[in-house]
Enzyme design. Structure first.
Site, PDB file in Angstrom:
ATOM      1  N   ASP A  17       0.818  -1.223   0.000  1.00 17.88           N
ATOM      2  CA  ASP A  17       0.000   0.000   0.000  1.00 17.88           C
ATOM      3  C   ASP A  17       0.848   1.268   0.000  1.00 17.88           C
ATOM      4  O   ASP A  17       0.692   2.139   0.871  1.00 17.88           O
ATOM      5  CB  ASP A  17      -0.939   0.014   1.209  1.00 17.88           C
ATOM      6  CG  ASP A  17      -1.811  -1.223   1.290  1.00 17.88           C
ATOM      7  OD1 ASP A  17      -2.173  -1.757   0.230  1.00 17.88           O
ATOM      8  OD2 ASP A  17      -2.118  -1.658   2.411  1.00 17.88           O
ATOM      9  N   GLU A 186     -11.335   0.976  -3.670  1.00 14.04           N
ATOM     10  CA  GLU A 186     -10.667   1.407  -2.444  1.00 14.04           C
ATOM     11  C   GLU A 186      -9.351   2.081  -2.792  1.00 14.04           C
ATOM     12  O   GLU A 186      -9.009   2.248  -3.961  1.00 14.04           O
ATOM     13  CB  GLU A 186     -10.415   0.205  -1.524  1.00 14.04           C
ATOM     14  CG  GLU A 186      -9.580  -0.888  -2.156  1.00 14.04           C
ATOM     15  CD  GLU A 186      -9.530  -2.167  -1.327  1.00 14.04           C
ATOM     16  OE1 GLU A 186     -10.248  -2.264  -0.321  1.00 14.04           O
ATOM     17  OE2 GLU A 186      -8.757  -3.065  -1.702  1.00 14.04           O
TER      18      GLU A 186
END
EC number: 3.2.1.55
Length: 538
Positions: A17, A186
């Site tokens: 991420d 997302e």
């Protein structure tokens, strides 16, 4: 300026991420840490090639409560941004408190206490600072009109009052992803270019169907229009055996020279298993007809990325010599801090920032800065529990490595352990250790689906002083020595695939460390001194 080459990934091992920001000539990048402490590593570079982890942003329990957090709970998807002299890091603690912001004027800290955002539903928050100074929160949550299925999400924005560090005004749903019936839109980030607001997200989940998509709008509070070429980047059509899979969850940055690059996560499988977790990769992009083209002419991740940097480095010389890919990969190991050989003797009080614990550590169980190295006091916290055992870790960065230590301990309590821990999760790991029984023993313990089993028990005349683990592809070997010169094999060709996300599930990568454990303190407090930890990529 010269064009040189750098090998992917730029951060090897469990660095998922990624989010990136440039401040002048400096680049800063953060990654998720889930149930590990301290949280959110902050890495620095001046050229997008040489990265060094300089600190961890969440370094106190007040900033990061991980009590009883599941292994893949804790910190999800941080974003780092900079505005008018202040760094902002926003993330989600899914186990305690939800979405929050911390700030600092110096990236090395101190970072503030968390500002938890009331009413900020969902996960994966990001911040966008508009040209007029307005700050917007951008996140993902279930559709406000009702989700048709689990993962049927919306991307929404809402203003942030920077004086109160709280959301203000109305929230607006701006996109639901590129595909009909899409799962898990997302990881949103907003950028502004040529009068357009661009929204980049991940969708399709974190596995093989992971993809990066983009939309844009002239008004940040209105519905965004998706790019006709969506997804703008994915490997989901390449199969499980491709060298890099699960590509997604990206952020983009413009260099001071006007070039654009994307950082993103991906996993490198070995015979179908990903032990290293999701790593950080780099790929160039250009803008064409108002939309990004990622790695033009290729459209996929390259093992070797060409990038423009200033003169005078060994990398430039290597590039000009036109060495082969294998030789270049070998050369570049030394230029990636997460790939380098590490031999830590623990004589300094402060640990390097790439060491970490599982959940909030019991601090009095750890002593550094001693002449005898690292002292660990045995805990009765089970390695399978959602708690914090006495263990210290670093990330596995290569599928081929050796890990060794020298230790000294008497282990007075029955069934006490001390040694090396290969941890994918509470329920999937190996422990290679000295073991207190009627006689000294060295043992290998596996934990699969939470069930512990002694694979090897070897009785000895005394405890060995040296333990070593070697992994080659998916084969683990375990050794001990009394003198550090002649090593005896305890086990070879042990299956490493249980340390993969394909076997264990979850969102983390394999972490390697030192630990001690006792089921009882009946005869006193056991401790062990580790003279060093040596991790070496082969």
């Amino acid at each position: 300026m010269k064009q040189i080459k750098v090998s992917n990934p730029i951060l090897s091992g469990f660095y998922p991420d990624p989010s990136i920001v440039r401040v002048g000539q400096d680049y800063y990048m953060v990654n998720s840490t889930f149930s590990y402490f301290p949280g959110v590593p902050l890495s620095h570079s001046t050229d997008l090639i040489h990265w060094e982890q300089i600190t961890n942003i969440l370094s106190t329990k007040k900033q990061l409560n991980l009590a009883n957090s599941p292994h893949s709970g804790g910190i999800y998807a941080p974003t780092i941004r900079y505005h008018k002299g202040t760094f902002y890091m926003i993330t989600t603690n899914v186990s305690h408190g939800g979405n929050f912001i911390v700030t600092a004027t110096n990236p090395l800290g101190p970072w503030s206490e968390p500002y938890f955002l009331n009413g900020a539903e969902g996960i994966d928050p990001s911040l966008f600072f508009d040209e007029d100074g307005t700050c917007y929160y951008c996140g993902t949550k279930g559709r406000r009109e009702g989700s048709a299925f689990f993962g049927d999400n919306e991307i929404y924005v809402q203003e942030v009052d920077l004086t109160t560090m709280q959301l203000t005004g109305e929230s607006y749903a701006i996109w639901h992803g590129a595909l009909k019936g899409v799962e898990w839109p997302e990881g949103p980030h907003i950028y502004k270019r040529d009068g357009w607001y661009y929204l980049m997200i991940a969708e399709g989940g974190t596995g093989l169907n992971h993809a990066i998509t983009m939309a844009r709008s002239k008004n940040i509070k209105e519905t965004f229009e998706g790019c006709k070429r969506n997804p703008i980047f994915t490997h989901r059509h390449l199969g499980k055996q491709y060298w890099a899979i699960n590509t997604g969850h990206a952020d983009i940055v413009e260099t001071e020279h006007g070039d654009w690059y994307m950082v993103l996560l991906a996993s490198r499988p070995c015979d179908g298993y990903c032990l290293l977790g999701r790593e950080t990769f780099l790929v160039p992009l250009i803008w064409e007809d108002g939309w990004p083209i990622v790695n033009p002419g290729v459209g996929l991740l390259d093992r070797i990325v060409t990038i423009q940097v200033k003169d005078s480095s060994t990398l430039v010389e290597a590039n000009e010599a036109q060495v082969g890919e294998k030789e270049l990969d070998s050369l570049l190991k030394d230029y990636h801090p997460t790939c380098r050989d590490i031999k830590e003797n623990f004589r300094q009080k402060d640990l390097p920032p790439y060491f970490f614990y599982l959940r909030n550590p019991q601090e009095d169980h750890y002593e550094t800065g001693r002449e005898t190295g690292l002292r660990l006091y045995a805990s009765d916290v089970s390695l399978t529990a959602d708690a914090s055992p006495t263990a210290l870790f670093l990330r596995q960065t290569s599928i081929n490595y050796t890990l060794g230590t020298k230790l000294e301990s008497t282990l007075t309590n029955e069934n006490s352990e001390a040694g090396i821990l290969l941890m994918q999760s509470n329920h999937f790991h190996y422990r290679f250790c000295i073991y207190k029984s009627n006689v000294p023993m060295v043992v290998l313990i596996s934990c699969i689906e939470g069930k512990e089993q002694f694979l090897i028990k070897r009785e000895l005349s005394k405890f060995p002083s040296y333990l070593q683990v070697r992994e080659e592809d998916l084969n683990l070997s375990f050794f001990y020595s009394f003198d550090g010169t002649e090593y005896q094999t305890v086990a070879a060709s042990i299956d490493a695939s249980i340390l993969s996300t394909e076997r264990a599930g979850g969102f983390v990568g394999t972490c390697l460390g030192l630990y001690t454990y006792t089921p009882t303190k009946e005869f006193g407090e056991d401790f062990v001194d580790f003279d060093y930890l040596h991790y070496q990529v082969m």
